[in-house]
Design a protein around this motif. Structure first.
Motif, PDB file in Angstrom:
ATOM      1  N   SER A  26       0.870  -1.211  -0.146  1.00  0.00           N
ATOM      2  CA  SER A  26       0.070   0.022  -0.050  1.00  0.00           C
ATOM      3  C   SER A  26       0.785   1.313   0.112  1.00  0.00           C
ATOM      4  N   ARG A  27       0.507   2.446  -0.165  1.00  0.00           N
ATOM      5  CA  ARG A  27       1.454   3.426  -0.301  1.00  0.00           C
ATOM      6  C   ARG A  27       0.702   4.780   0.359  1.00  0.00           C
ATOM      7  N   ALA A  28       1.582   5.915   0.671  1.00  0.00           N
ATOM      8  CA  ALA A  28       1.441   7.200   0.958  1.00  0.00           C
ATOM      9  C   ALA A  28       2.158   8.136  -0.093  1.00  0.00           C
ATOM     10  N   TYR A  29       1.176   8.937  -0.147  1.00  0.00           N
ATOM     11  CA  TYR A  29       1.580  10.041  -1.190  1.00  0.00           C
ATOM     12  C   TYR A  29       1.520  11.546  -0.501  1.00  0.00           C
ATOM     13  N   LEU A  30       2.222  12.555  -0.959  1.00  0.00           N
ATOM     14  CA  LEU A  30       2.187  14.036  -0.543  1.00  0.00           C
ATOM     15  C   LEU A  30       1.910  14.843  -1.668  1.00  0.00           C
ATOM     16  N   TRP A  31       0.646  15.349  -1.844  1.00  0.00           N
ATOM     17  CA  TRP A  31       0.287  16.367  -2.432  1.00  0.00           C
ATOM     18  C   TRP A  31       0.596  17.681  -2.147  1.00  0.00           C
ATOM     19  N   ARG A  32       1.281  18.487  -2.784  1.00  0.00           N
ATOM     20  CA  ARG A  32       1.609  19.973  -2.326  1.00  0.00           C
ATOM     21  C   ARG A  32       1.610  20.727  -3.419  1.00  0.00           C
ATOM     22  N   GLU A  33       0.895  21.688  -3.715  1.00  0.00           N
ATOM     23  CA  GLU A  33       0.999  22.579  -4.661  1.00  0.00           C
ATOM     24  C   GLU A  33       0.901  22.002  -6.111  1.00  0.00           C
ATOM     25  N   ALA A  34      -0.099  21.017  -6.253  1.00  0.00           N
ATOM     26  CA  ALA A  34      -0.592  20.359  -7.196  1.00  0.00           C
ATOM     27  C   ALA A  34       0.557  19.363  -7.904  1.00  0.00           C
ATOM     28  N   GLU A  35       1.429  19.170  -6.981  1.00  0.00           N
ATOM     29  CA  GLU A  35       2.648  18.163  -7.158  1.00  0.00           C
ATOM     30  C   GLU A  35       2.410  16.856  -6.423  1.00  0.00           C
ATOM     31  N   LEU A  36       2.492  15.803  -6.976  1.00  0.00           N
ATOM     32  CA  LEU A  36       2.311  14.566  -5.967  1.00  0.00           C
ATOM     33  C   LEU A  36       3.836  13.815  -5.872  1.00  0.00           C
ATOM     34  N   ARG A  37       3.997  13.407  -4.831  1.00  0.00           N
ATOM     35  CA  ARG A  37       5.316  12.642  -4.378  1.00  0.00           C
ATOM     36  C   ARG A  37       5.006  11.272  -3.605  1.00  0.00           C
ATOM     37  N   GLN A  38       5.422  10.251  -4.030  1.00  0.00           N
ATOM     38  CA  GLN A  38       5.432   9.125  -3.123  1.00  0.00           C
ATOM     39  C   GLN A  38       6.266   9.230  -1.975  1.00  0.00           C
ATOM     40  N   LEU A  39       5.685   8.738  -0.908  1.00  0.00           N
ATOM     41  CA  LEU A  39       6.577   9.079   0.501  1.00  0.00           C
ATOM     42  C   LEU A  39       7.070   7.691   0.859  1.00  0.00           C
ATOM     43  N   LEU A  57      -3.379   8.106   1.391  1.00  0.00           N
ATOM     44  CA  LEU A  57      -3.101   6.728   1.837  1.00  0.00           C
ATOM     45  C   LEU A  57      -3.881   5.670   0.891  1.00  0.00           C
ATOM     46  N   CYS A  58      -3.388   4.623   0.052  1.00  0.00           N
ATOM     47  CA  CYS A  58      -4.064   4.085  -0.792  1.00  0.00           C
ATOM     48  C   CYS A  58      -3.606   2.241  -0.683  1.00  0.00           C
ATOM     49  N   SER A  59      -4.643   1.573  -1.117  1.00  0.00           N
ATOM     50  CA  SER A  59      -4.130   0.281  -1.552  1.00  0.00           C
ATOM     51  C   SER A  59      -3.548   0.199  -2.982  1.00  0.00           C
ATOM     52  N   ASP A  60      -3.218  -1.089  -3.283  1.00  0.00           N
ATOM     53  CA  ASP A  60      -2.544  -1.010  -4.571  1.00  0.00           C
ATOM     54  C   ASP A  60      -3.566  -1.184  -5.903  1.00  0.00           C
ATOM     55  N   GLY A  61      -4.780  -1.349  -5.312  1.00  0.00           N
ATOM     56  CA  GLY A  61      -6.027  -1.100  -6.362  1.00  0.00           C
ATOM     57  C   GLY A  61      -6.225   0.050  -7.000  1.00  0.00           C
ATOM     58  N   LEU A  62      -5.674   1.009  -6.218  1.00  0.00           N
ATOM     59  CA  LEU A  62      -5.504   2.413  -6.853  1.00  0.00           C
ATOM     60  C   LEU A  62      -4.078   2.707  -7.666  1.00  0.00           C
ATOM     61  N   SER A  63      -3.000   2.324  -6.930  1.00  0.00           N
ATOM     62  CA  SER A  63      -1.718   2.659  -7.488  1.00  0.00           C
ATOM     63  C   SER A  63      -1.378   1.780  -8.580  1.00  0.00           C
ATOM     64  N   ASP A  64      -1.756   0.708  -8.914  1.00  0.00           N
ATOM     65  CA  ASP A  64      -1.496  -0.410  -9.912  1.00  0.00           C
ATOM     66  C   ASP A  64      -2.313   0.153 -11.312  1.00  0.00           C
ATOM     67  N   LEU A  65      -3.568   0.934 -11.162  1.00  0.00           N
ATOM     68  CA  LEU A  65      -4.220   1.211 -12.166  1.00  0.00           C
ATOM     69  C   LEU A  65      -4.436   2.809 -12.506  1.00  0.00           C
ATOM     70  N   VAL A  66      -3.939   3.522 -11.828  1.00  0.00           N
ATOM     71  CA  VAL A  66      -4.282   5.095 -12.011  1.00  0.00           C
ATOM     72  C   VAL A  66      -2.571   5.563 -12.060  1.00  0.00           C
ATOM     73  N   SER A  67      -2.350   6.419 -13.048  1.00  0.00           N
ATOM     74  CA  SER A  67      -1.053   6.948 -12.874  1.00  0.00           C
ATOM     75  C   SER A  67      -0.917   8.103 -11.981  1.00  0.00           C
ATOM     76  N   GLU A  68       0.434   8.518 -11.596  1.00  0.00           N
ATOM     77  CA  GLU A  68       0.477   9.635 -10.606  1.00  0.00           C
ATOM     78  C   GLU A  68       0.044  10.975 -11.210  1.00  0.00           C
ATOM     79  N   GLU A  69       0.127  11.037 -12.424  1.00  0.00           N
ATOM     80  CA  GLU A  69      -0.247  12.220 -13.140  1.00  0.00           C
ATOM     81  C   GLU A  69      -1.852  12.475 -13.018  1.00  0.00           C
ATOM     82  N   GLN A  70      -2.520  11.340 -13.067  1.00  0.00           N
ATOM     83  CA  GLN A  70      -3.812  11.204 -13.089  1.00  0.00           C
ATOM     84  C   GLN A  70      -4.449  11.672 -11.640  1.00  0.00           C
ATOM     85  N   MET A  71      -3.692  10.957 -10.740  1.00  0.00           N
ATOM     86  CA  MET A  71      -3.748  11.088  -9.234  1.00  0.00           C
ATOM     87  C   MET A  71      -3.822  12.716  -8.940  1.00  0.00           C
TER      88      MET A  71
END
Length: 267
Positions: free
Chosen positions: A115-128, A186-200
């Motif tokens: 599973s994953r955690a990401y930080l979204w700041r000023e419209a940019e997404l970064r995997q933590l 925070l998400c399970s791989d049911g999201l991160s496997d199918l949706v790109s970081e750009e779309q997220m």
């Protein structure tokens, strides 16, 4: 006082018959757990771990979040192990776990699995977080490219999880550099496997965290929904102390999925 304002969604998806994901959202703790094991009761593992972590964090609000995460991980492992001992048909059950806790001054991330955690700041997404998978290990050794990693047939083989092993190496624990106005995912791989970081990143522009979580889950369903999908979106805010029991999502909503050592001791 730093805390979270957020929400989430957990969906069975379009292929699976049951939801083995669990999540919890509260002002000072939030988590996602993705059960591993299928017929070996992944929903029991995720719900049991989620309950143990949430209960530990709620009981120790305001305490050192690193210590709380360590104790919560131990409690989750103890309860999963008890679940296996109660029913050996569950042998092999395990769960990922990604959790954030705030003591009001700092935010700490605990992570094990994919599973994953990401930080979204000023419209940019970064995997933590870093996935604890065989494919990630091969990528770090230079045996796979980034593109090969995302499509490899073994990408979901998890090397570390909450599995009840008393000798577990434990979670990755990180003090996060977050500030008011940041958004955590925070998400399970049911999201991160199918949706790109750009779309997220684009979907996270929604003003309301619940709207953002719905948009992300829908994106995973539109991409095939081949797994359970669970998404928690949290805004980091600064304000007075608040209280609340929190929001339960997925398998942890059913108390029949929860194994609790403390309840057994009281029986």
């Amino acid at each position: 006082m730093l805390r979270f304002e957020g929400s989430g969604v957990s969906d069975v998806g379009l292929v699976r018959e049951s939801n083995e994901d669990s999540a919890f959202v509260a002002p000072y703790v939030a988590l996602v757990a993705d059960g591993v094991g299928g017929a070996a009761a992944g929903e029991i593992a995720s719900a049991t771990a989620a309950y143990a972590v949430a209960a530990t964090a709620l009981q120790r609000r305001g305490m050192d979040p690193v210590r709380v995460i360590k104790d919560a991980f131990t409690a989750a492992g103890d309860n999963v192990r008890l679940g296996i001992q109660r029913d050996l048909n569950r042998l092999g059950m395990a769960t990922t776990l990604t959790v954030v806790i705030s003591d009001g001054a700092a935010v700490v991330l605990g992570h094990i699995g994919d599973s994953r955690a990401y930080l979204w700041r000023e419209a940019e997404l970064r995997q933590l977080t870093t996935d604890h998978t065989y494919v990630q290990h091969m990528f770090e050794d230079g045996k796979l490219t980034a593109d090969e990693r995302s499509t490899h047939p073994w990408r979901n083989v998890v090397l570390r999880s909450v599995d009840g092993d008393p000798d577990s190496t434990g979670m990755d624990i990180t003090r996060l550099d977050v500030r008011e106005g940041d958004r955590l995912v925070l998400c399970s791989d049911g999201l991160s496997d199918l949706v790109s970081e750009e779309q997220m990143a684009g979907e996270l522009a929604a003003e309301d965290p619940f709207d953002a979580s719905i948009a992300l889950a829908n994106a995973a369903l539109e991409a095939g929904g081949r797994d359970n999908v669970t998404v928690v979106v949290l805004d980091v805010v600064r304000g007075p102390v608040v209280s609340g029991d929190g929001l339960l999502l997925g398998a942890v909503r059913d108390p029949r999925n929860i194994v609790d050592v403390a309840a057994v001791r009281l029986a």
